[in-house]
Write a protein that holds these residues in place. Structure first.
Motif, short mmCIF file in Angstrom:
data_model
loop_
_atom_site.label_atom_id
_atom_site.label_comp_id
_atom_site.label_asym_id
_atom_site.label_seq_id
_atom_site.Cartn_x
_atom_site.Cartn_y
_atom_site.Cartn_z
N UNK A 143 -9.57 -53.00 -7.75
CA UNK A 143 -9.90 -54.29 -7.08
C UNK A 143 -8.84 -55.28 -7.14
N UNK A 144 -7.84 -55.53 -8.17
CA UNK A 144 -6.60 -56.12 -8.05
C UNK A 144 -5.73 -55.75 -7.00
N UNK A 145 -5.56 -54.62 -6.68
CA UNK A 145 -4.76 -53.93 -5.49
C UNK A 145 -5.41 -54.06 -4.27
N UNK A 146 -6.66 -54.25 -4.13
CA UNK A 146 -7.26 -54.17 -2.84
C UNK A 146 -6.76 -55.09 -1.55
N UNK A 147 -6.34 -56.37 -2.15
CA UNK A 147 -5.87 -57.40 -1.14
C UNK A 147 -4.49 -56.73 -0.24
N UNK A 148 -3.85 -55.95 -1.09
CA UNK A 148 -2.56 -55.41 -0.34
C UNK A 148 -2.94 -54.52 0.68
N UNK A 149 -4.05 -54.03 0.77
CA UNK A 149 -4.68 -53.28 2.05
C UNK A 149 -4.35 -54.01 3.35
N UNK A 150 -4.64 -55.56 3.24
CA UNK A 150 -4.48 -56.37 4.38
C UNK A 150 -3.21 -56.95 4.59
N UNK A 151 -2.13 -56.48 3.82
CA UNK A 151 -1.01 -57.02 4.06
C UNK A 151 0.16 -56.22 4.76
N UNK A 152 -0.15 -54.85 5.23
CA UNK A 152 0.45 -54.07 6.05
C UNK A 152 -0.76 -53.55 7.20
N UNK A 153 0.14 -53.27 8.21
CA UNK A 153 -0.55 -52.72 9.59
C UNK A 153 0.30 -52.11 10.35
N UNK A 154 -0.07 -51.35 11.39
CA UNK A 154 0.63 -50.59 12.34
C UNK A 154 0.55 -51.08 13.69
N UNK A 155 1.78 -51.49 13.98
CA UNK A 155 2.11 -51.95 15.36
C UNK A 155 2.21 -50.80 16.31
N UNK A 156 1.73 -50.90 17.54
CA UNK A 156 2.04 -49.70 18.25
C UNK A 156 2.52 -50.10 19.77
N UNK A 157 3.50 -49.56 20.25
CA UNK A 157 4.38 -49.85 21.30
C UNK A 157 3.68 -48.95 22.16
N UNK A 158 3.18 -49.59 23.43
CA UNK A 158 2.15 -48.66 24.58
C UNK A 158 3.09 -48.56 25.85
N UNK A 182 7.81 -41.77 21.43
CA UNK A 182 6.67 -41.72 20.93
C UNK A 182 6.53 -41.58 19.53
N UNK A 183 7.45 -41.03 18.75
CA UNK A 183 7.39 -40.60 17.36
C UNK A 183 8.07 -41.78 16.64
N UNK A 184 8.47 -42.72 17.32
CA UNK A 184 9.14 -43.99 16.64
C UNK A 184 8.26 -45.32 17.24
N UNK A 185 7.13 -44.96 17.76
CA UNK A 185 6.32 -46.06 18.63
C UNK A 185 5.23 -46.74 17.61
N UNK A 186 5.33 -46.15 16.31
CA UNK A 186 4.29 -47.10 15.51
C UNK A 186 4.86 -47.35 14.12
N UNK A 187 5.65 -48.47 14.16
CA UNK A 187 6.30 -48.87 13.12
C UNK A 187 5.22 -49.62 11.88
N UNK A 188 5.47 -49.49 10.81
CA UNK A 188 4.75 -50.33 9.90
C UNK A 188 5.19 -51.83 9.75
#
Length: 386
Positions: free
Chosen positions: A166-181, A187-193
């Protein structure tokens, strides 16, 4: 994975028409590939070691082992497994250009990162629970063979897991995957964190700092103090045994010999406790020291970790990789710590026919794992040591 393991985490690229969009391709230096290869090898071996421990705990005299030891082996396995899937398989997907594997890893990255944070923070608190149980038993506050002891330790394990999830759950929303389209990157460098806007929120920054303070500093201090108290109580027990052996009322030779034997056992228990404490504390400190130092730099001197293009410099990338490998190594060597300092685990491993490296004649030591934490008493109630 430590919080500093977001090596490739960048601010999300801007889409403003007034300034040129900054492209952050998910590139990995060749040197980092070597570190990941070493870490993956250790983590794979760690998965096998902890599965072996679970096999021993669940099949060899099941009621002999503490529930904490079983839960700790599960956490150690998960930590090693998550390293293999998050870093090893990702590097393999990039190197061998396996599209579906790269997509799968990126699809589950945020889940794996969040779970790894939960696992990491649970491990020291399970060690604290083990130490507290052992201290309470030495002080004769609890009796390990009482009905419900396993049920109580299982409840503690569940509470630790639920609380820190529960205490670590907010960290789930702290990172995302950005996709270059649009083909800006391979292609193997097109989804940075990338980090989300949540990481810029002052309240989240304070919250994350508080959580990491409890994870890194408070847990270590509590673990250190508990193990010092254990050694202190065993030292007092050893001194009492020596006084009893020199007591003038002990006139019968048989009785005196029995007291002398108890004194020797107390000395062995003390030495075993000191060694166990040294190993547990030193390994925990080693794997947390780099993590703690990098986290402090992230919070208060992040500019020294950044390169001119806005990404993290090579020092940060390599140091965070080393810190994460130390975490994995700490979970991997747990089997060998048990084999060295817990004679019951050693005896159980020697009975497994498909392990020639552990095979041999099983000679139960004079001082068992139980006796390493056992005060002078006549019953045989005793916990399994760390």
């Amino acid at each position: 994975m430590s919080s500093s393991e977001m090596n490739s985490t960048m601010e999300p690229p801007t889409n403003s028409t007034e300034e040129q969009e900054i492209i952050y391709c998910d590139e990995d230096p060749v040197l980092r590939l070597y570190f990941v290869t070493v870490g993956t090898t250790i983590a794979t071996f760690g998965c096998a070691c902890n599965l072996l421990l679970l096999f021993v705990f669940l099949t060899k005299n099941r009621h002999q082992w503490s529930t904490y030891l079983i839960f700790l082996a599960i956490l150690d396995f998960l930590l090693c497994f998550l390293y293999v899937t998050s870093f090893g398989l990702e590097s393999a997907a990039k190197y061998f250009r396996i599209h579906f594997l790269y997509d799968l890893i990126r699809l589950t990255t945020t889940y794996q990162f969040t779970l790894s944070k939960v696992v990491q923070v649970c491990i020291p608190y399970v060690l604290i629970a083990i130490s507290a149980e052992r201290l309470a038993w030495i002080g004769k506050i609890i009796r390990m063979r009482n009905r419900g002891s396993h049920r109580g330790s299982l409840l503690v394990c569940v509470c630790i897991a639920v609380l820190w999830t529960a205490l670590r759950a907010p960290g789930f929303h702290a990172i995302d995957i950005y996709v270059y389209e649009n083909g800006e990157c391979d292609y193997f460098e097109s989804m940075p964190i990338v980090s989300t806007n949540l990481t810029a929120n002052p309240q989240y920054i304070q919250y994350d700092l508080l959580i990491n303070f409890f994870h890194l500093f408070v847990s270590f201090c509590v673990l250190f103090i508990l193990n010092l108290l254990i050694v202190h109580r065993l030292r007092l027990s050893h001194q009492n045994a020596r006084r009893n052996s020199s007591c003038p009322n002990v006139v019968l030779s048989a009785t005196k010999q029995m007291v002398l034997n108890e004194e020797k056992k107390e000395h062995k228990r003390l030495r075993c406790a000191i060694k166990t404490t040294a190993v547990v504390i030193s390994t925990y400190l080693a794997c947390n020291s780099i993590h703690f130092a990098l986290y402090m730099m992230e919070m208060f001197s992040s500019h020294i970790l950044k390169s001119e293009d806005g990404g993290f410099n090579m020092f940060y990338v390599i140091t965070s990789d080393v810190g994460t490998i130390l975490f994995v190594l700490c979970s991997t060597i747990r089997l060998f710590i048990y084999y060295k300092y817990n004679p019951d685990v050693k005896s159980a491993l020697k009975t497994i026919p498909f392990l020639p490296c552990f095979a041999g004649q099983v000679n139960r030591p004079k001082t068992s794992a139980y006796e390493c934490t056992m005060p002078l008493q006549t019953d045989k109630e005793s916990p399994s040591s760390v």
